[in-house]
Design a protein around this motif. Structure first.
Motif, PDB file in Angstrom:
ATOM      1  N   LEU A 155      58.666 -23.047 -13.994  1.00 32.77           N
ATOM      2  CA  LEU A 155      57.872 -21.925 -13.492  1.00 32.77           C
ATOM      3  C   LEU A 155      58.787 -20.832 -12.970  1.00 32.77           C
ATOM      4  CD1 LEU A 155      54.871 -21.159 -12.735  1.00 32.77           C
ATOM      5  CD2 LEU A 155      55.455 -21.908 -10.448  1.00 32.77           C
TER       6      LEU A 155
ATOM      7  N   GLU B  61      61.656 -20.185 -13.780  1.00 30.35           N
ATOM      8  CA  GLU B  61      62.441 -19.550 -14.837  1.00 30.35           C
ATOM      9  C   GLU B  61      61.624 -18.532 -15.609  1.00 30.35           C
ATOM     10  OE1 GLU B  61      64.258 -22.421 -17.350  1.00 30.35           O
ATOM     11  OE2 GLU B  61      65.277 -23.427 -15.685  1.00 30.35           O
ATOM     12  N   GLY B  62      60.377 -18.370 -15.187  1.00 31.45           N
ATOM     13  CA  GLY B  62      59.550 -17.349 -15.798  1.00 31.45           C
ATOM     14  C   GLY B  62      58.803 -17.799 -17.042  1.00 31.45           C
ATOM     15  N   ARG B  63      58.682 -19.112 -17.242  1.00 28.49           N
ATOM     16  CA  ARG B  63      57.967 -19.582 -18.424  1.00 28.49           C
ATOM     17  C   ARG B  63      56.459 -19.517 -18.209  1.00 28.49           C
ATOM     18  NH1 ARG B  63      61.496 -22.992 -21.113  1.00 28.49           N
ATOM     19  NH2 ARG B  63      63.600 -22.766 -20.305  1.00 28.49           N
ATOM     20  N   SER B  64      55.738 -19.423 -19.311  1.00 28.11           N
ATOM     21  CA  SER B  64      54.279 -19.469 -19.270  1.00 28.11           C
ATOM     22  C   SER B  64      53.835 -20.930 -19.279  1.00 28.11           C
ATOM     23  CB  SER B  64      53.686 -18.737 -20.463  1.00 28.11           C
ATOM     24  OG  SER B  64      53.894 -19.484 -21.645  1.00 28.11           O
TER      25      SER B  64
ATOM     26  N   GLU C  46      54.556 -22.476 -22.616  1.00 24.88           N
ATOM     27  CA  GLU C  46      55.971 -22.798 -22.818  1.00 24.88           C
ATOM     28  C   GLU C  46      56.382 -24.019 -22.016  1.00 24.88           C
ATOM     29  OE1 GLU C  46      57.645 -18.246 -23.613  1.00 24.88           O
ATOM     30  OE2 GLU C  46      57.708 -19.145 -21.633  1.00 24.88           O
TER      31      GLU C  46
END
Lengths: 137, 137
Positions: free
Chosen positions: A87, A89-92, A95
């Motif tokens: 989360l 790390e900016g993932r959706s 992902e």
DNA sequence: GGCAGAATCATCCGTTCGGGTGATGCGCGC
DNA sequence: GCGCGCATCACCCGAACGGATGATTCTGCC
């Protein structure tokens, strides 16, 4: 740590001996005592800077220790941490699901639990809170 | 910064003078040169540690210095930074708008520009990237 | 005077998120 | 064996978000 201090002490002692030897060589020369003292001061000040740098940066460059107490207290599980890291790390959700080989729905469930335990309502807040609790670096 | 270095240099010089004076007092005494050298070494090493600590912790404990070069290079404006900071605190577009006295639509526009400049597509990614660029603490 | 960049706001549309609910399976402990 | 916690997945719905586009205003600069 004690070994480190010992090593540094020995290094300083060795340097002192070297300096003493140099002194015997140079006292018969033309250099004045002022220059001699200045050189010693400069050298040991540099040494001190180096030692201080090593000492302070040993703790500062630590690989980050996760706050286990917070995790325990909040009841955050291993799987939830994995989700939390991705989360941050900016993932959706999609992902994250692919990364962990689960469906996005499962990720949503983990996140919902995380929001509950961290007492937040958005992913950005979760990141911020986790960071302030030393759960994330 | 230059002033700081100057002050430290003067302090070291002063200390050297003091030491020299002490030397004249003590050379007529019973202490051996080894002890004398050891004392100088110890004192200046401590001084060095202190100086090094001050120097490194001045930057480490600084209130965080924003990477102006990155901002310049990416062409990020003042207003966008304000939005970015609130973003990192986990606020929603609506909340950011209220904080900055603009409509959520405006916040969206600023964010769209930020995503463009940071080369990301999500707010969490924007936070991560901004942090890695030292735009956010 | 005109142009460039900024800040502001809007609308449309599709995707993503968050909240709620329910269900299944697995391992662990009493 | 039964309950509990954990992990998994699904569906629904509304809110939030992201992308695209266009408009207006203001300021600084050539």
């Amino acid at each position: 740590m004690k070994r480190t201090i010992l090593i540094y002490s020995l290094a300083i002692a060795a340097a002192a001996l070297v300096l003493q030897w140099i002194e015997y060589q140079y006292t018969v020369r033309v250099f004045s005592t002022e220059i001699y003292i200045g050189l010693i001061a400069l050298l040991f000040t540099s040494l001190g800077v180096w030692v201080g740098y090593k000492l302070t940066h040993r703790s500062a460059a630590a690989p980050f220790e996760r706050n286990a107490q917070a995790l325990e207290y909040l009841g955050i599980t291993e799987r939830e941490i994995e989700v939390l890291e991705l989360l941050a790390e900016g993932r959706s959700n999609k992902e994250i699901g692919e990364e962990l080989f689960v469906s996005p729905n499962t990720v949503k469930t983990h996140l919902a639990h995380l929001y509950d335990k961290l007492d937040v309502s958005r992913r950005t807040q979760a990141i911020q809170k986790a960071r302030s609790l030393n759960i994330l670096p």
